[in-house]
Design a protein around this motif. Sequence first.
Motif, short mmCIF file in Angstrom:
data_model
loop_
_atom_site.label_atom_id
_atom_site.label_comp_id
_atom_site.label_asym_id
_atom_site.label_seq_id
_atom_site.Cartn_x
_atom_site.Cartn_y
_atom_site.Cartn_z
N TRP A 35 0.85 -1.20 0.00
CA TRP A 35 0.00 0.00 0.00
C TRP A 35 0.88 1.24 0.00
N ASP A 36 0.45 2.27 -0.73
CA ASP A 36 1.12 3.57 -0.72
C ASP A 36 0.09 4.63 -1.12
N SER A 37 0.51 5.85 -1.15
CA SER A 37 -0.41 6.95 -1.42
C SER A 37 -1.02 6.89 -2.82
N ASP A 38 -0.43 6.09 -3.72
CA ASP A 38 -0.94 6.02 -5.10
C ASP A 38 -1.93 4.88 -5.32
N THR A 39 -2.19 4.08 -4.30
CA THR A 39 -3.12 2.96 -4.48
C THR A 39 -4.54 3.47 -4.68
N ASP A 40 -5.39 2.64 -5.23
CA ASP A 40 -6.76 3.02 -5.57
C ASP A 40 -7.68 2.79 -4.37
N ASP A 41 -8.05 3.89 -3.70
CA ASP A 41 -8.88 3.77 -2.49
C ASP A 41 -10.25 3.18 -2.78
N GLU A 42 -10.83 3.48 -3.94
CA GLU A 42 -12.14 2.94 -4.29
C GLU A 42 -12.07 1.41 -4.39
N LEU A 43 -11.00 0.90 -4.98
CA LEU A 43 -10.80 -0.55 -5.07
C LEU A 43 -10.62 -1.16 -3.68
N ARG A 44 -9.85 -0.49 -2.84
CA ARG A 44 -9.62 -1.00 -1.48
C ARG A 44 -10.95 -1.09 -0.71
N VAL A 45 -11.78 -0.05 -0.82
CA VAL A 45 -13.08 -0.04 -0.14
C VAL A 45 -13.97 -1.16 -0.70
N ALA A 46 -13.94 -1.36 -2.01
CA ALA A 46 -14.75 -2.43 -2.63
C ALA A 46 -14.35 -3.80 -2.09
N VAL A 47 -13.05 -4.02 -1.95
CA VAL A 47 -12.58 -5.30 -1.41
C VAL A 47 -13.05 -5.47 0.03
N GLU A 48 -12.87 -4.43 0.84
CA GLU A 48 -13.28 -4.53 2.25
C GLU A 48 -14.79 -4.70 2.39
N ASP A 49 -15.55 -4.05 1.51
CA ASP A 49 -17.01 -4.25 1.51
C ASP A 49 -17.35 -5.69 1.15
N ALA A 50 -16.67 -6.24 0.16
CA ALA A 50 -16.95 -7.60 -0.30
C ALA A 50 -16.63 -8.64 0.77
N ILE A 51 -15.53 -8.45 1.49
CA ILE A 51 -15.16 -9.44 2.51
C ILE A 51 -15.79 -9.11 3.86
N ASP A 52 -16.43 -7.96 3.95
CA ASP A 52 -17.10 -7.50 5.16
C ASP A 52 -16.13 -7.42 6.35
N ALA A 53 -14.93 -6.92 6.06
CA ALA A 53 -13.89 -6.78 7.08
C ALA A 53 -12.79 -5.90 6.53
N ASP A 54 -11.90 -5.48 7.42
CA ASP A 54 -10.71 -4.76 6.99
C ASP A 54 -9.71 -5.76 6.44
N MET A 55 -8.90 -5.33 5.47
CA MET A 55 -7.79 -6.17 5.02
C MET A 55 -6.73 -6.16 6.12
N VAL A 56 -5.93 -7.21 6.17
CA VAL A 56 -4.86 -7.30 7.15
C VAL A 56 -3.55 -6.93 6.47
N ASP A 57 -2.55 -6.59 7.29
CA ASP A 57 -1.27 -6.19 6.72
C ASP A 57 -0.24 -7.31 6.86
N GLY A 58 0.98 -7.00 6.54
CA GLY A 58 2.06 -7.99 6.55
C GLY A 58 2.41 -8.52 7.93
#
Length: 146
Positions: A35-58
Amino acid sequence: MSSTAGGGSTQTGPANDVADRLGLSQGMVVQELGWDSDTDDELRVAVEDAIDADMVDGDYGNVVDAVLLWWREEDGDLVDGLVDALTDLVGGGSIWLLTPKVGRPNSVDASVVAEAAPIAGLSQTTTATVSKDWAATRLVAPKTPA
């Protein structure tokens, strides 16, 4: 009406369509790397909405069903990045390699992905357009006999 995950499409569609194309659904654990400042926030939100949770990190430290790996040409050795992404991935899980589209700053040449994947022990299966600036390539590890 059906849709196919194809590399030539420029459709971005509703957010849930993107998560569906990535095969992500409620209850899955998805790890996000790069993740960095250039990532697509709309895509990130769509993923989190689909899995109904926050993504986890490394630092999650447990198995994950899928990995979203944001990768740019300037990020270094792709083989190393892919091997690192395999650390927590459950057997049969997928790595979605997200790279800037051709012509965008820091785009990754398709030949780099094609060369790096098998060295990291992965096979390239699908390419999908996931946003205006990012493309996704699905990478999977060969199934091992039980």
